[in-house]
Design a protein around this motif. Structure first.
Motif, PDB file in Angstrom:
ATOM      1  N   MET A   1      10.805 -45.396  47.952  1.00  0.00           N
ATOM      2  CA  MET A   1      12.208 -44.104  48.392  1.00  0.00           C
ATOM      3  C   MET A   1      12.241 -43.423  47.424  1.00  0.00           C
ATOM      4  SD  MET A   1      13.981 -45.927  50.528  1.00  0.00           S
ATOM      5  CE  MET A   1      15.296 -45.019  50.805  1.00  0.00           C
ATOM      6  N   VAL A   2      12.151 -43.013  46.523  1.00  0.00           N
ATOM      7  CA  VAL A   2      12.140 -42.099  45.168  1.00  0.00           C
ATOM      8  C   VAL A   2      10.623 -41.090  45.827  1.00  0.00           C
ATOM      9  CG1 VAL A   2      10.863 -40.482  42.832  1.00  0.00           C
ATOM     10  CG2 VAL A   2      12.416 -42.615  43.064  1.00  0.00           C
ATOM     11  N   ASP A   3       9.510 -42.286  46.729  1.00  0.00           N
ATOM     12  CA  ASP A   3       8.471 -40.694  47.693  1.00  0.00           C
ATOM     13  C   ASP A   3       8.982 -40.391  49.037  1.00  0.00           C
ATOM     14  OD1 ASP A   3       6.133 -41.002  45.672  1.00  0.00           O
ATOM     15  OD2 ASP A   3       5.649 -43.580  46.614  1.00  0.00           O
ATOM     16  N   LYS A   4       9.883 -41.149  50.046  1.00  0.00           N
ATOM     17  CA  LYS A   4      10.517 -40.475  50.237  1.00  0.00           C
ATOM     18  C   LYS A   4      11.346 -38.947  50.201  1.00  0.00           C
ATOM     19  CE  LYS A   4      10.563 -43.857  54.254  1.00  0.00           C
ATOM     20  NZ  LYS A   4      11.371 -45.054  55.264  1.00  0.00           N
ATOM     21  N   ALA A   5      12.016 -39.484  49.248  1.00  0.00           N
ATOM     22  CA  ALA A   5      13.198 -38.597  49.158  1.00  0.00           C
ATOM     23  C   ALA A   5      12.593 -36.991  48.679  1.00  0.00           C
ATOM     24  CB  ALA A   5      13.920 -39.000  48.611  1.00  0.00           C
TER      25      ALA A   5
ATOM     26  N   HIS B   1       7.114 -33.709  39.763  1.00  0.00           N
ATOM     27  CA  HIS B   1       6.837 -33.863  38.541  1.00  0.00           C
ATOM     28  C   HIS B   1       8.166 -34.826  38.537  1.00  0.00           C
ATOM     29  CE1 HIS B   1       7.002 -33.523  33.998  1.00  0.00           C
ATOM     30  NE2 HIS B   1       8.059 -32.952  34.093  1.00  0.00           N
ATOM     31  N   GLY B   2       8.739 -34.136  39.039  1.00  0.00           N
ATOM     32  CA  GLY B   2      10.673 -34.938  39.012  1.00  0.00           C
ATOM     33  C   GLY B   2      10.815 -36.721  39.526  1.00  0.00           C
ATOM     34  N   ALA B   3       9.712 -37.222  40.891  1.00  0.00           N
ATOM     35  CA  ALA B   3       9.666 -38.017  40.682  1.00  0.00           C
ATOM     36  C   ALA B   3       8.740 -38.574  39.884  1.00  0.00           C
ATOM     37  CB  ALA B   3       8.744 -37.855  42.094  1.00  0.00           C
TER      38      ALA B   3
END
Length: 83
Positions: A32-36, A54-56
């Motif tokens: 989900m982090v990658d998708k966002a 970097h944020g992900a």
């Protein structure tokens, strides 16, 4: 026991439960982090790709630090080693 003691106990229980769930579902959270990140990168037309990446990475690290991952063979909670 006072009201504050009860609240502290419940808060600790909830924290442990959230940590346990984050450990069990770390792959879904990472996806989900990658998708966002992908959606944000697309919306900004790649202008902030490095910052988004970097944020992900930081977000995934924070989840890993918070999570109690179930032990898996290999000793790394089933995660691939970081390069």
């Amino acid at each position: 026991m006072g009201l504050m003691d009860n609240l502290k106990g419940k808060a600790e229980e909830l924290k442990e439960k959230a940590s346990e769930l984050a450990g069990k579902h770390h792959e879904q959270i990472d996806n989900m982090v990658d998708k966002a990140g992908g959606a944000i990168d697309k919306a900004t037309k790649g202008k902030y790709s490095d910052r988004i990446e970097h944020g992900a990475s930081k977000a995934k690290g924070a989840v890993d630090d918070f999570a109690h991952k179930p032990e898996q063979p290999g000793g790394n909670g089933g995660r691939a080693p970081q390069a």
